[in-house]
Design a protein around this motif. Sequence first.
Motif: not given
Length: 195
Positions: A33-34, A69-73, A112-113
């Motif tokens: 999710l980006i 924001l990268v949510d790695n599931k 978060l980058f």
Amino acid sequence: MCLDLFANKLETFAEFGSCIACFFMASKPPPPLISIKIAGIRQFGLGEGVDSTGVATKILTSNCSVDLLVDNKSKLFGLHISPPVIDMSFGRLPIASSHGPKLYAASHDSSLFRLYVGTRNKPMYGAGRNMQDLLELGKGLPLIIRMSFRTNYRVVWDLIKPEFHHEAECLLLLNRKYDKKHRTQVYNSTCITIS
């Protein structure tokens, strides 16, 4: 004899391939999710100056920060992120461009980058006057920030690499006022992400 050995190796290789396929299907990582948002406009200045040939024009210096924001599931695999490309424009006129670093998001985690796009002493010619007028009239200066990058999971020694392409766009309405508390130009923004 040789044919029997060759057949056995092929059978073993087929079994190995089947195991990899089963492992991948059982642990197939979901798409990440980006989301992005404008974090701040530290500097946006239109001054008087001359270009490299001595022509008088508006000169732009800007610095914008963008949060990715990268949510790695995935519970098993880390996510590799190619260097994000960020472009800033005023209408169809490109203002600035940047390439971020390669990034990595750990498995089952949110990362978060902070990335940056800006320019220094860029001649704006006729567009500079239009930009200045919009700021001075208090209507706000509309800018567009676009980001694109790819992500992938490296499953089983890079033999399987599910890849995803991501694009995001922010409409940024910049105000001439400066927010001293947050050290940023006053702005409103709306961002959308397409994966």
